[in-house]
Design a protein around this motif. Structure first.
Motif, short mmCIF file in Angstrom:
data_model
loop_
_atom_site.label_atom_id
_atom_site.label_comp_id
_atom_site.label_asym_id
_atom_site.label_seq_id
_atom_site.Cartn_x
_atom_site.Cartn_y
_atom_site.Cartn_z
N ILE A 8 -3.40 19.89 -20.61
CA ILE A 8 -4.64 19.51 -19.61
C ILE A 8 -5.95 19.96 -20.25
CG2 ILE A 8 -4.62 21.32 -17.90
CD1 ILE A 8 -5.07 19.24 -15.87
N PHE A 9 -5.87 21.23 -20.84
CA PHE A 9 -7.18 21.48 -21.36
C PHE A 9 -7.18 20.78 -22.79
CE2 PHE A 9 -6.07 25.15 -18.60
CZ PHE A 9 -7.20 25.25 -18.00
N THR A 10 -6.39 20.49 -23.49
CA THR A 10 -6.56 19.85 -24.87
C THR A 10 -7.08 18.41 -24.36
OG1 THR A 10 -4.71 20.87 -25.62
CG2 THR A 10 -5.26 19.01 -26.62
N LYS A 11 -6.48 17.88 -23.31
CA LYS A 11 -7.22 16.36 -22.95
C LYS A 11 -8.74 16.45 -22.25
CE LYS A 11 -2.74 14.23 -23.01
NZ LYS A 11 -1.71 13.31 -22.60
N LEU A 12 -8.75 17.39 -21.42
CA LEU A 12 -10.10 17.28 -20.59
C LEU A 12 -10.95 18.34 -21.06
CD1 LEU A 12 -8.55 17.38 -17.04
CD2 LEU A 12 -9.12 15.47 -18.41
N GLY A 13 -10.65 19.03 -21.81
CA GLY A 13 -11.70 20.37 -22.22
C GLY A 13 -11.53 21.41 -21.00
N LYS A 14 -12.20 22.38 -21.31
CA LYS A 14 -12.42 23.48 -20.23
C LYS A 14 -13.05 23.31 -19.09
CE LYS A 14 -12.47 26.57 -24.53
NZ LYS A 14 -13.52 27.23 -25.36
N PHE A 15 -13.10 24.41 -18.19
CA PHE A 15 -13.92 24.23 -17.04
C PHE A 15 -15.51 24.14 -17.39
CE2 PHE A 15 -10.43 26.42 -15.30
CZ PHE A 15 -10.27 25.93 -14.21
N ASP A 16 -16.35 23.32 -17.00
CA ASP A 16 -17.74 22.98 -17.32
C ASP A 16 -18.49 24.22 -16.93
OD1 ASP A 16 -20.34 22.05 -17.59
OD2 ASP A 16 -19.78 20.20 -16.63
N GLU A 17 -19.31 24.67 -17.93
CA GLU A 17 -19.99 26.07 -17.61
C GLU A 17 -21.24 25.70 -17.10
OE1 GLU A 17 -20.32 28.23 -21.48
OE2 GLU A 17 -17.95 28.43 -21.56
N ASP A 18 -21.79 24.48 -17.08
CA ASP A 18 -22.95 24.21 -16.17
C ASP A 18 -22.95 24.22 -14.97
OD1 ASP A 18 -24.31 23.50 -18.89
OD2 ASP A 18 -23.60 21.36 -18.60
N PHE A 19 -21.65 24.37 -14.39
CA PHE A 19 -21.48 24.74 -12.77
C PHE A 19 -21.69 26.14 -12.73
CE2 PHE A 19 -20.03 20.55 -12.87
CZ PHE A 19 -19.88 19.76 -11.86
N PHE A 20 -21.47 26.96 -13.75
CA PHE A 20 -21.83 28.23 -13.46
C PHE A 20 -21.39 29.18 -12.13
CE2 PHE A 20 -24.89 32.15 -12.04
CZ PHE A 20 -24.28 32.99 -12.89
N PHE A 21 -21.49 28.79 -11.12
CA PHE A 21 -21.07 29.57 -9.88
C PHE A 21 -20.57 28.75 -8.85
CE2 PHE A 21 -21.17 34.19 -8.66
CZ PHE A 21 -20.49 34.02 -7.33
N TYR A 22 -19.53 28.37 -8.59
CA TYR A 22 -18.97 27.49 -7.62
C TYR A 22 -18.75 25.94 -8.11
CZ TYR A 22 -18.83 30.14 -3.53
OH TYR A 22 -18.57 31.19 -2.59
N PHE A 23 -17.56 25.42 -7.63
CA PHE A 23 -17.09 24.06 -8.10
C PHE A 23 -16.77 23.64 -9.23
CE2 PHE A 23 -19.89 22.72 -4.00
CZ PHE A 23 -18.76 23.32 -3.06
N GLU A 24 -16.63 24.73 -10.44
CA GLU A 24 -16.26 24.37 -11.56
C GLU A 24 -14.63 24.01 -11.48
OE1 GLU A 24 -15.19 28.72 -10.82
OE2 GLU A 24 -17.06 27.48 -10.71
N ASP A 25 -14.12 24.61 -10.60
CA ASP A 25 -12.57 24.23 -10.51
C ASP A 25 -12.46 22.97 -9.90
OD1 ASP A 25 -13.57 25.35 -7.87
OD2 ASP A 25 -12.08 26.56 -7.65
N VAL A 26 -13.31 22.55 -8.80
CA VAL A 26 -13.36 21.18 -8.19
C VAL A 26 -13.68 19.97 -9.01
CG1 VAL A 26 -14.23 19.92 -6.31
CG2 VAL A 26 -13.81 22.28 -6.09
N ASP A 27 -14.84 20.21 -9.96
CA ASP A 27 -14.96 19.28 -11.07
C ASP A 27 -13.85 19.30 -12.14
OD1 ASP A 27 -16.84 17.91 -12.93
OD2 ASP A 27 -16.20 19.80 -14.26
N PHE A 28 -13.15 20.31 -12.54
CA PHE A 28 -12.08 20.20 -13.36
C PHE A 28 -11.09 19.14 -12.50
CE2 PHE A 28 -8.21 21.67 -15.55
CZ PHE A 28 -8.62 21.50 -16.69
N ALA A 29 -10.66 19.60 -11.17
CA ALA A 29 -9.45 18.80 -10.48
C ALA A 29 -9.86 17.31 -10.48
CB ALA A 29 -9.48 19.40 -9.13
N LEU A 30 -11.06 16.98 -10.23
CA LEU A 30 -11.69 15.65 -10.29
C LEU A 30 -11.44 14.97 -11.51
CD1 LEU A 30 -12.70 13.38 -8.13
CD2 LEU A 30 -14.93 14.24 -8.63
N ARG A 31 -11.99 15.59 -12.62
CA ARG A 31 -11.74 15.16 -14.07
C ARG A 31 -10.10 14.88 -14.31
NH1 ARG A 31 -13.69 18.52 -18.10
NH2 ARG A 31 -14.08 20.49 -16.88
N ALA A 32 -9.25 16.06 -13.58
CA ALA A 32 -7.89 15.92 -14.06
C ALA A 32 -7.25 14.59 -13.20
CB ALA A 32 -7.42 16.97 -13.66
N GLN A 33 -7.62 14.33 -12.12
CA GLN A 33 -7.22 13.37 -11.04
C GLN A 33 -7.65 11.94 -11.77
OE1 GLN A 33 -5.23 13.24 -8.42
NE2 GLN A 33 -5.49 15.28 -7.63
#
Length: 195
Positions: free
Chosen positions: A43-68
């Motif tokens: 999943i990280f190979t295809k999507l990349g990492k958690f987005d560091e621009d989110f810094f604090f809060y919702f980087e996991d939600v952003d990742f979930a939305l990208r994954a979906q």
């Protein structure tokens, strides 16, 4: 028991403060909280990492939305147990956390919501109304600088967000109806009125 997102892009943890028995069945969920989750390496190979621009809060939600959007699914397993003191650090940071939540909700929507999604369930007017109401709430609490900072950040990051958006939506493997269906409805209460 996983993360959920509503139709205006606000995210929240499922099951916080609720009866555990309600969550004894395994099932698909929108996303997994970054505090207690496991991912396959691909999943990280295809999507990349958690987005560091989110810094604090919702980087996991952003990742979930990208994954979906890319066709991945999240699974909730009730027999897996993790202990996490929710908001232990955040509770000490007050208005900074509220600024981060507001900012990152806007970033999340701009970066990930396909244009056709805005035409469903009144998002085209509900999203800006929620942002306006949140700004009003911030200013009323005396957080004018945080409000201005959210929109200054938006101006600064907008070209970068739009570039990321093009890449994310170019990998879209699901249809708009499915994406719409995994988001919770949102009843608005604006300036004391329920709409």
């Amino acid at each position: 028991a996983g993360d959920a997102i509503n139709i205006v892009g606000q995210a929240y943890p499922v099951g916080r403060g609720e009866d555990d028995k309600k969550f004894e069945k395994d099932r698909f969920v929108f996303g997994a909280t970054g505090a207690a989750s496991m991912f396959r390496k691909n999943i990280f190979t295809k999507l990349g990492k958690f987005d560091e621009d989110f810094f604090f809060y919702f980087e996991d939600v952003d990742f979930a939305l990208r994954a979906q959007i890319a066709g991945f699914k999240y699974w909730y397993e009730p027999t897996a147990v993790a202990y996490h003191q929710g908001a232990a650090t955040a509770s000490k940071l007050g208005r900074f956390i509220e600024y981060q939540r507001f900012r990152n909700t806007i970033f999340l929507v701009i970066k990930n919501f396909p244009a056709k999604l805005f035409l469903k369930k009144g998002r085209w007017w509900k999203i800006p109304t929620v942002w306006l109401h949140t700004s009003y709430f911030f200013i009323k609490k005396g957080w004018l600088l945080e409000t201005l900072r959210v929109f200054l950040d938006l101006l600064i990051y907008l070209p970068k967000l739009l570039n990321k958006r093009r890449k994310i939506l170019s990998k879209m493997k699901i249809n708009i109806d499915y994406l719409d269906s995994i988001m919770e409805d949102k009843k608005l209460k604006i300036f004391g009125w329920r709409i």
